[in-house]
Design a protein around this motif. Structure first.
Motif, PDB file in Angstrom:
ATOM      1  N   ARG A  56       1.135   5.961  11.820  1.00 29.23           N
ATOM      2  CA  ARG A  56       0.584   7.258  11.445  1.00 29.23           C
ATOM      3  C   ARG A  56       1.632   8.147  10.769  1.00 29.23           C
ATOM      4  O   ARG A  56       1.369   8.773   9.747  1.00 29.23           O
ATOM      5  CB  ARG A  56       0.037   7.950  12.698  1.00 29.23           C
ATOM      6  N   THR A  87     -10.374   8.196   5.310  1.00 29.42           N
ATOM      7  CA  THR A  87     -10.404   7.612   6.643  1.00 29.42           C
ATOM      8  C   THR A  87      -9.140   8.051   7.359  1.00 29.42           C
ATOM      9  O   THR A  87      -8.387   8.861   6.822  1.00 29.42           O
ATOM     10  CB  THR A  87     -10.514   6.075   6.527  1.00 29.42           C
ATOM     11  N   ASN A  88      -8.909   7.550   8.570  1.00 34.69           N
ATOM     12  CA  ASN A  88      -7.662   7.943   9.233  1.00 34.69           C
ATOM     13  C   ASN A  88      -6.731   6.751   9.382  1.00 34.69           C
ATOM     14  O   ASN A  88      -7.108   5.614   9.112  1.00 34.69           O
ATOM     15  CB  ASN A  88      -7.950   8.599  10.583  1.00 34.69           C
ATOM     16  N   GLU A 116      -2.178   7.452   0.749  1.00 32.90           N
ATOM     17  CA  GLU A 116      -2.585   8.848   0.897  1.00 32.90           C
ATOM     18  C   GLU A 116      -3.997   9.064   0.353  1.00 32.90           C
ATOM     19  O   GLU A 116      -4.758   9.869   0.876  1.00 32.90           O
ATOM     20  CB  GLU A 116      -1.590   9.783   0.197  1.00 32.90           C
ATOM     21  N   LEU A 146       3.464   8.263   5.614  1.00 30.30           N
ATOM     22  CA  LEU A 146       3.650   9.412   4.717  1.00 30.30           C
ATOM     23  C   LEU A 146       5.119   9.682   4.419  1.00 30.30           C
ATOM     24  O   LEU A 146       5.452  10.602   3.692  1.00 30.30           O
ATOM     25  CB  LEU A 146       3.021  10.663   5.334  1.00 30.30           C
ATOM     26  N   GLU A 205       0.823  -1.203   0.000  1.00 34.72           N
ATOM     27  CA  GLU A 205       0.000   0.000   0.000  1.00 34.72           C
ATOM     28  C   GLU A 205       0.857   1.253   0.000  1.00 34.72           C
ATOM     29  O   GLU A 205       0.484   2.282  -0.540  1.00 34.72           O
ATOM     30  CB  GLU A 205      -0.937   0.007   1.216  1.00 34.72           C
ATOM     31  N   GLU A 220     -13.836  14.297  11.156  1.00 34.05           N
ATOM     32  CA  GLU A 220     -13.626  13.177  10.225  1.00 34.05           C
ATOM     33  C   GLU A 220     -14.772  13.099   9.219  1.00 34.05           C
ATOM     34  O   GLU A 220     -14.584  12.708   8.076  1.00 34.05           O
ATOM     35  CB  GLU A 220     -13.535  11.862  10.998  1.00 34.05           C
ATOM     36  N   GLY A 247      -2.093   6.691  -6.592  1.00 31.34           N
ATOM     37  CA  GLY A 247      -2.001   5.346  -6.042  1.00 31.34           C
ATOM     38  C   GLY A 247      -3.298   4.576  -6.183  1.00 31.34           C
ATOM     39  O   GLY A 247      -4.373   5.065  -5.881  1.00 31.34           O
ATOM     40  N   LEU A 294      -6.213   7.896   3.036  1.00 23.80           N
ATOM     41  CA  LEU A 294      -6.224   8.799   4.181  1.00 23.80           C
ATOM     42  C   LEU A 294      -7.157   9.980   3.953  1.00 23.80           C
ATOM     43  O   LEU A 294      -7.539  10.661   4.902  1.00 23.80           O
ATOM     44  CB  LEU A 294      -4.801   9.322   4.463  1.00 23.80           C
ATOM     45  N   ARG A 331       1.365   3.767  -3.294  1.00 23.41           N
ATOM     46  CA  ARG A 331       0.923   5.128  -2.924  1.00 23.41           C
ATOM     47  C   ARG A 331      -0.578   5.240  -2.755  1.00 23.41           C
ATOM     48  O   ARG A 331      -1.142   6.326  -2.903  1.00 23.41           O
ATOM     49  CB  ARG A 331       1.381   6.137  -3.987  1.00 23.41           C
ATOM     50  N   LYS A 381      11.176   9.300  17.900  1.00 21.50           N
ATOM     51  CA  LYS A 381      10.617  10.642  17.711  1.00 21.50           C
ATOM     52  C   LYS A 381       9.193  10.562  17.151  1.00 21.50           C
ATOM     53  O   LYS A 381       8.307  11.286  17.572  1.00 21.50           O
ATOM     54  CB  LYS A 381      11.533  11.436  16.765  1.00 21.50           C
ATOM     55  N   LYS A 406     -14.674  14.415   5.619  1.00 20.65           N
ATOM     56  CA  LYS A 406     -13.932  13.763   4.537  1.00 20.65           C
ATOM     57  C   LYS A 406     -14.851  13.261   3.443  1.00 20.65           C
ATOM     58  O   LYS A 406     -14.443  13.124   2.299  1.00 20.65           O
ATOM     59  CB  LYS A 406     -13.086  12.615   5.103  1.00 20.65           C
TER      60      LYS A 406
END
Lengths: 419, 302
Positions: free
Chosen positions: A397, A231-232, A225, A401, A218, B69, B83, A228, A222, A414, B72
């Protein structure tokens, strides 16, 4: 939830009818049974062909009883031993003869029995290969049996007495389960535990790797994105974990149906191979529980690793530590858990995240852990799953990206902090 | 009510200020150009609008509400890096994308069929994505972006990689969607494209807004005397013309900036005195490109 459901549906629908999945479903159990039974089978039977034996009987005790002592037949109905005697005189004239015969391939085994057999004289066993422990044990015990009988008769016991004195004992092994005793011997508990442990290990590894491959795919295509924007990242990751997990469960259901269907169809004519496997509903329930516990721990880590990668090459390089986390519990379960499932160390491992799914499952099969122990192991591992998923989601998360060079350990820390 | 409003948005990576205190508003139904060189912060800004990246500071409102959300579903987003799942059938893939935007499976499938027909791809509905050429995949991706009839469309370099025929095709669809009330944000590094399509622009450089507002207004403010000339002959003669402040000569084509007190007509008369053959003479407004270069070069480098 709606979106996670759509993600699961996509995952399952695109993989379910692929050739790889069907082949895996059909061949998986066969391969794994093969791992266990083939070595055992070859060790005991030594192949399916008769052993040609040259017998030099200096004692005169064995040769007359060859029929009764070595009358075994093979599965295919052939005699297991084809024995031809060689007189002692001939043997003395040419002591190298049996060896030459073996080298020429005319004989498999030469047995040279000394005159003083009853007084403790040493028998010689000649063969090209002496690693066939099962066969050697068999021959040894048959000769021992003949010698014991003769010694007792020599001591003045009449044949009737001897027969009653040497009546073979009969032993059945019972296992204590949930306060009841259950008729199951080590010879069924052991293969069952081994086969299911192997299945557990292989499916966790296989489906974990599938999560890894899926996430990397995935990323490289690409598509992430694009998704995203609908959805999250948390839903995306959970969709992947549940989707691949659902495929695993579907495969299990197929296996259970195949296994029970097979037993039902075969009835009493269960093949030798399956007689040693002990299938109860309980084992399937525990199997599914511990698969899910193990699967979610490892696959969440694999998802996080996948998010760190830009290519499948990266994935190979970075997934090593996680794979070790799957292999190590398996090795410890096999070595420690199989031999002594109730050792303190085994008990400890059967509680720990990553280790419990295989170790506790093994202990349930081979021993009788208390219900509270099983419950505690499940609880600890559920908490561990929440923690691991939380951690993995933070890496995922940020990672999804980021393209380019592999992140360093410091960078990943980090990500976890800032996500 | 603006369709989108950004207030004092900032995003810092390690030691890079990717986006530095930017604010702008877009009225509903407008075509908005997000311009600037690569690495100026356009993609980061679009990702923040989609909540894919969370801003360090500032406030983003969609249709007058803070982002949730649920918004969206009303947005269509075409990322710069296209993609698709390579091993999925096209119709299944589009249906999946529609469903992810909250459409029912049936509605998504019907819409997908309709759009495939319009893009002349109906016969490929059951082909796998990776059996298509890159250009066709890009069309599929675009269909996936508009399938759910978004109120706000965010397109990152939508024309890159398309042939001129398809650029026009895509442009017509965008204009049609705008007529139907869709707000469109278009990111591009090609200024000419934005000039032709957008009513409102925002020019980025190094994470900051250099220029923002109505395109006509910007042109009036930053306009210069400019002439575009296509010619044959010895271009050196142009160097002698006093009304030319600056020129960018390509050999057969030259962009000329006139001194503030000169007019295009002065140049026209002067050219008549040379022996150049003129095939085109165009008195032009300053291009966005020039405005951008002027503004950026005027800034101290960070």
């Amino acid at each position: 939830m709606h979106k996670i459901w759509k993600l699961i549906k996509r995952e399952v629908m695109t993989k379910l009818l692929t050739r790889g999945f069907l082949i895996g479903t059909l061949l998986g159990p066969i391969l794994i049974s093969g791992f266990y039974f083939l070595p055992a089978y070859f060790a005991t039977v030594g192949g399916d062909s008769p052993s040609v034996v040259r017998l030099v009987d200096g004692s005169g005790l064995i040769a007359p009883q060859v029929e009764s002592l070595f009358g075994d037949t093979l599965d295919n109905g052939q005699r297991q031993f084809i024995i031809t005697p060689l007189s002692e005189a001939d043997y003395r004239a040419n002591p190298d003869f049996p060896g030459e015969e073996i080298e020429a391939g005319k004989t498999d085994i030469a047995l040279i029995i000394p005159e003083n057999l009853l007084a403790g004289g040493q028998i010689t066993y000649l063969a090209e290969s002496i690693s066939n422990g099962g066969l050697i044990r068999l021959i040894r015990s048959r000769i021992q049996q003949a010698v014991n009988l003769r010694r007792m008769e020599d001591a003045g016991l009449d044949p009737g007495q001897v027969a009653s004195l040497t009546l073979p004992i009969s032993m059945k092994t019972l296992r204590v389960t949930k306060g009841e005793t259950e008729e199951s011997s080590m010879s069924t508990a052991f293969p069952t535990a081994f086969i299911f442990l192997m299945l557990l290990y292989m499916t966790i590894l296989l489906y974990g790797a599938q999560v890894l491959r899926g996430v990397v795919e995935e990323k490289t295509s690409r598509i992430l994105e694009v998704l995203l924007s609908s959805t999250n990242s948390f839903q995306l990751m959970m969709g992947k974990l549940f989707g691949v997990g659902a495929l695993g469960l579907i495969q299990y259901v197929a296996w259970i149906v195949l296994a029970w269907g097979g037993i039902f169809l075969l009835g009493n004519t269960t093949p030798e191979v399956l007689k040693n496997v002990h299938l109860s509903p309980e084992i399937f329930v525990y199997f599914v529980i511990f698969f899910l516990l193990g699967y979610f721990q490892f696959s969440a880590l694999y998802a996080a690793v996948g998010a760190m990668c830009t290519s499948q090459d990266d994935a190979q390089a970075l997934s090593g530590p996680v794979t070790i986390l799957v292999v190590l519990p398996f090795i410890i379960s096999i070595s420690l858990g199989m031999n002594n499932p109730d050792a303190d160390l085994a008990k400890t491992f059967s509680m720990l995240p990553f280790f419990a799914p295989m170790m506790m499952f093994l202990r349930i099969e081979l021993s009788n852990p208390a219900l509270w122990e099983i419950g505690l192991a499940i609880a600890i591992n559920l908490v561990a799953i929440v923690a691991i998923v939380w951690l993995a989601a933070r890496i995922y998360r940020v990672g999804v990206l980021i393209y380019g060079k592999r992140p360093t350990f410091r960078e990943i820390l980090k990500w976890i902090r800032y996500a | 009510m603006p369709a989108l409003s950004l207030q004092h948005i900032s995003k810092v990576y390690e030691n890079l200020r990717a986006v530095d205190d930017i604010s702008f508003e877009i009225e509903e139904g407008r075509m908005f150009g997000l311009l600037g060189p690569n690495g100026a912060g356009k993609t980061t800004t679009m990702r923040m609008i989609m909540n894919i990246i969370i801003p360090d500071q500032g406030k983003i409102e969609l249709f007058g509400e803070p982002f949730t959300e649920g918004h969206k579903r009303q947005i269509g987003y075409l990322p710069e890096e296209r993609g698709l799942y390579p091993k999925m059938k096209i119709l299944d893939h589009l249906t999946f994308l529609g469903e992810m935007k909250g459409m029912s499976g049936r509605a998504a499938r019907d819409n997908a069929r309709e759009w495939l027909a319009r893009f002349d791809l109906a016969d490929r509905a059951n082909r796998l994505v990776n059996e298509l050429s890159k250009g066709l995949q890009q069309k599929i991706q675009f269909i996936g972006t508009i399938l759910h009839r978004p109120r706000l469309l965010i397109l990152d370099e939508p024309f890159s990689g398309l042939d001129p025929v398809n650029v026009k095709f895509l442009k017509d669809i965008l204009l049609e969607m705008r007529r139907e009330g869709c707000t469109i944000i278009l990111s591009t590094h090609l200024m000419e494209q934005a000039e032709k399509l957008c009513e409102q622009i925002c020019l980025f450089n190094r994470g900051k807004i250099v220029l923002e507002g109505d395109l006509g207004e910007i042109r009036r403010r930053h306009g210069h005397n400019r002439v575009l000339l296509s010619y044959n002959g010895n271009g050196d003669q142009l160097a002698n013309l006093s009304m030319i402040a600056e020129k960018n000569d390509y050999g057969n084509y030259v962009e000329i900036h006139l001194h503030d007190n000169a007019t295009p007509e002065d140049l026209f008369r002067a050219l008549a005195q040379t022996d150049l053959t003129i095939s085109r003479f165009e008195a032009s407004e300053t291009s966005l490109n020039d405005i951008f270069i002027e503004l950026v070069e005027g800034l101290p480098h960070a």
